[in-house]
Design a protein around this motif. Structure first.
Motif, PDB file in Angstrom:
ATOM      1  N   THR A 177       0.825  -1.206   0.000  1.00  0.00           N
ATOM      2  CA  THR A 177       0.000   0.000   0.000  1.00  0.00           C
ATOM      3  C   THR A 177       0.859   1.256   0.000  1.00  0.00           C
ATOM      4  O   THR A 177       1.661   1.469   0.917  1.00  0.00           O
ATOM      5  N   LEU A 178       0.691   2.070  -1.031  1.00  0.00           N
ATOM      6  CA  LEU A 178       1.351   3.369  -1.108  1.00  0.00           C
ATOM      7  C   LEU A 178       0.312   4.446  -0.800  1.00  0.00           C
ATOM      8  O   LEU A 178      -0.736   4.517  -1.448  1.00  0.00           O
ATOM      9  N   GLU A 199      -3.198  -0.161 -10.409  1.00  0.00           N
ATOM     10  CA  GLU A 199      -4.049  -1.051  -9.614  1.00  0.00           C
ATOM     11  C   GLU A 199      -4.705  -2.125 -10.473  1.00  0.00           C
ATOM     12  O   GLU A 199      -4.943  -3.244  -9.999  1.00  0.00           O
ATOM     13  N   SER A 200      -4.988  -1.809 -11.723  1.00  0.00           N
ATOM     14  CA  SER A 200      -5.629  -2.795 -12.596  1.00  0.00           C
ATOM     15  C   SER A 200      -4.627  -3.788 -13.177  1.00  0.00           C
ATOM     16  O   SER A 200      -5.026  -4.813 -13.738  1.00  0.00           O
ATOM     17  N   ASN A 201      -3.328  -3.508 -13.034  1.00  0.00           N
ATOM     18  CA  ASN A 201      -2.311  -4.380 -13.620  1.00  0.00           C
ATOM     19  C   ASN A 201      -1.352  -4.998 -12.611  1.00  0.00           C
ATOM     20  O   ASN A 201      -0.553  -5.864 -12.979  1.00  0.00           O
ATOM     21  N   THR A 202      -1.404  -4.545 -11.356  1.00  0.00           N
ATOM     22  CA  THR A 202      -0.478  -5.064 -10.346  1.00  0.00           C
ATOM     23  C   THR A 202      -1.226  -5.300  -9.037  1.00  0.00           C
ATOM     24  O   THR A 202      -2.419  -5.015  -8.914  1.00  0.00           O
ATOM     25  N   ASN A 203      -0.489  -5.800  -8.052  1.00  0.00           N
ATOM     26  CA  ASN A 203      -1.061  -6.055  -6.728  1.00  0.00           C
ATOM     27  C   ASN A 203      -0.892  -4.876  -5.775  1.00  0.00           C
ATOM     28  O   ASN A 203      -1.213  -4.991  -4.587  1.00  0.00           O
ATOM     29  N   VAL A 204      -0.388  -3.753  -6.269  1.00  0.00           N
ATOM     30  CA  VAL A 204      -0.167  -2.585  -5.419  1.00  0.00           C
ATOM     31  C   VAL A 204      -1.477  -1.830  -5.223  1.00  0.00           C
ATOM     32  O   VAL A 204      -2.278  -1.692  -6.156  1.00  0.00           O
ATOM     33  N   ALA A 260      -2.661  -1.811   7.593  1.00  0.00           N
ATOM     34  CA  ALA A 260      -3.460  -1.261   6.496  1.00  0.00           C
ATOM     35  C   ALA A 260      -4.902  -1.702   6.689  1.00  0.00           C
ATOM     36  O   ALA A 260      -5.213  -2.893   6.611  1.00  0.00           O
ATOM     37  N   ALA A 261      -5.775  -0.754   6.971  1.00  0.00           N
ATOM     38  CA  ALA A 261      -7.190  -1.067   7.206  1.00  0.00           C
ATOM     39  C   ALA A 261      -8.012   0.185   6.965  1.00  0.00           C
ATOM     40  O   ALA A 261      -7.550   1.306   7.202  1.00  0.00           O
ATOM     41  N   LYS A 262      -9.238  -0.009   6.494  1.00  0.00           N
ATOM     42  CA  LYS A 262     -10.111   1.133   6.218  1.00  0.00           C
ATOM     43  C   LYS A 262     -10.476   1.871   7.502  1.00  0.00           C
ATOM     44  O   LYS A 262     -10.532   3.092   7.541  1.00  0.00           O
ATOM     45  N   GLN A 263     -10.744   1.110   8.556  1.00  0.00           N
ATOM     46  CA  GLN A 263     -11.097   1.708   9.849  1.00  0.00           C
ATOM     47  C   GLN A 263     -10.192   1.093  10.917  1.00  0.00           C
ATOM     48  O   GLN A 263     -10.535   0.103  11.554  1.00  0.00           O
ATOM     49  N   ARG A 264      -9.038   1.715  11.101  1.00  0.00           N
ATOM     50  CA  ARG A 264      -8.045   1.141  12.006  1.00  0.00           C
ATOM     51  C   ARG A 264      -8.539   1.092  13.450  1.00  0.00           C
ATOM     52  O   ARG A 264      -8.137   0.221  14.223  1.00  0.00           O
TER      53      ARG A 264
END
Length: 391
Positions: free
Chosen positions: A110-111, A134-139, A319-323
């Motif tokens: 996650t960047l 994002e559509s071509n890699t796992n990043v 990495a979480a939407k709602q830490r």
């Protein structure tokens, strides 16, 4: 490094020797746009770079601040994993920084980024680039809220397209000035930030291309130095979005500065900025493998080594939407060595936490800790941490 009034060095660049004489001057006397010289510990030589707004820059790669380069030398572009194999935190270990390979890959794939200082055109190009990635890699890319480490996109200098290589720690600038606001250029700079150097800087490049140094602009010779950075994977990729065009930095643009050894390779393939090549996608996905959940948990080390009656600390990147709805827990394989009362989680700042371990008094030995993150949806991610307590 002792400062001397005049230094003469031989720079080995792409198989040729170049004599360079550098006038060493106090940091404050080097003006914006001028050339300065930094000592590369990896290459064991003085390397010229351009000073841009106080930063040391070679082409579009930011090495660090000019002041730091003068004091500490040029770090390697070699990018390390964020998670080290071992952290020794004992009383008899003295920290040593050899300034080689100071950047890392981004934990949890996650960047984080900020567009607050970007122009509208730069922000549009950056967003298009991250959609493509994002559509071509796992990043994954997330706009920053309070995360500790992030890319700050700026666009206050015309024609300045630049980035650091790898995650530096804290805020790091990625410049998309006027003339740089295209998806392809933005993707190129983002790949630098993710940890990639230029394709034609690969250590094996002389097997595939010839660099015509006689046609390279004198102040751009350093741009063609070989690098240990960039993590090349697979075959040399003429189609990479990280490759220079064939006439890059040419004195006479009708004559290539980069010529493929294979005559069947068309020059037009070099330097494309339309999107990731198949080789680019494979390389990025190798170093940023697919995550199974939206919840990400990384430890900055796989093993802690500490003294008896001591304590150890590891950093957690979450990495979480709602830490605030994520629960951190840990279990141990050796309750005699360390039990739950000896394990503590502390919020540092942003998305980072500190795990502190304090073994039982007078106990030595080994244990395996399992650190677990559980979110409000029941998603669970676990990481192992080996603990060794010395006598």
């Amino acid at each position: 490094m002792q400062r001397i009034s005049r230094t003469c060095s031989l720079l080995f660049i792409s198989g040729s020797l170049f004599a360079s004489v550098a006038q060493a001057a106090p940091v404050a006397l080097v003006k914006d746009g001028e050339t300065a010289y930094g000592y590369s510990l990896e290459a064991d030589q003085l390397v010229p770079y351009t000073v841009q707004r106080g930063m040391a820059v070679i082409d579009d790669i930011v090495l660090g601040t000019h002041a730091n380069i003068q004091r500490h030398g040029i770090p390697s572009l070699r990018v390390r994993p964020w998670t080290s194999k071992q952290e020794v935190q004992t009383r008899d270990v003295v920290p040593f920084d050899n300034h080689i390979g100071t950047s890392s890959r981004w934990p949890n794939n996650t960047l984080y980024y900020s567009l607050e200082e970007a122009s509208d055109a730069a922000a549009t190009a950056f967003r298009a680039a991250i959609r493509h990635l994002e559509s071509n890699t796992n990043v994954r890319f997330e706009e920053r809220t309070d995360q500790t480490n992030y890319v700050r996109v700026i666009s206050d200098a015309p024609r300045e397209c630049s980035s650091f290589v790898g995650m530096q720690g804290g805020a790091q600038d990625l410049s998309l000035g006027e003339g740089c606001e295209t998806m392809g250029i933005a993707a190129h700079e983002i790949l630098h930030a993710l940890g990639w150097a230029h394709e034609q800087s690969r250590a094996d490049r002389d097997r595939f291309v010839t660099i015509n140094m006689s046609n390279v602009q004198a102040d751009k010779v350093t741009n063609f130095m070989l690098s240990q950075g960039g993590d090349p994977i697979g075959a040399y990729d003429f189609d990479s979005i990280m490759h220079y065009r064939s006439s890059a930095f040419a004195i006479n643009t009708a004559i290539p500065t980069i010529l493929p050894i294979d005559p069947n390779i068309q020059l037009s393939r070099l330097g494309q900025r339309n999107g990731l090549s198949a080789g680019d996608r494979a390389s990025v996905n190798h170093f940023y493998p697919r995550l199974n959940t939206d919840l990400g948990l990384s430890l900055n080390t796989q093993q802690l080594v500490i003294n008896k009656n001591g304590r150890g600390m590891a950093t957690i990147d979450l990495a979480a939407k709602q830490r605030n709805l994520v629960q951190l827990t840990a279990t141990t394989s050796n309750n005699r060595l360390i039990n739950n009362s000896g394990i503590q989680f502390t919020h540092l700042k942003g998305n980072q936490y500190q795990l502190t371990v304090k073994p039982s008094a007078e106990m030595t030995g080994q244990a395996e800790l399992t650190v677990q993150a559980t979110d409000q949806f029941g998603q669970v991610v676990r990481k192992k941490l080996a603990l060794t307590v010395l006598r």
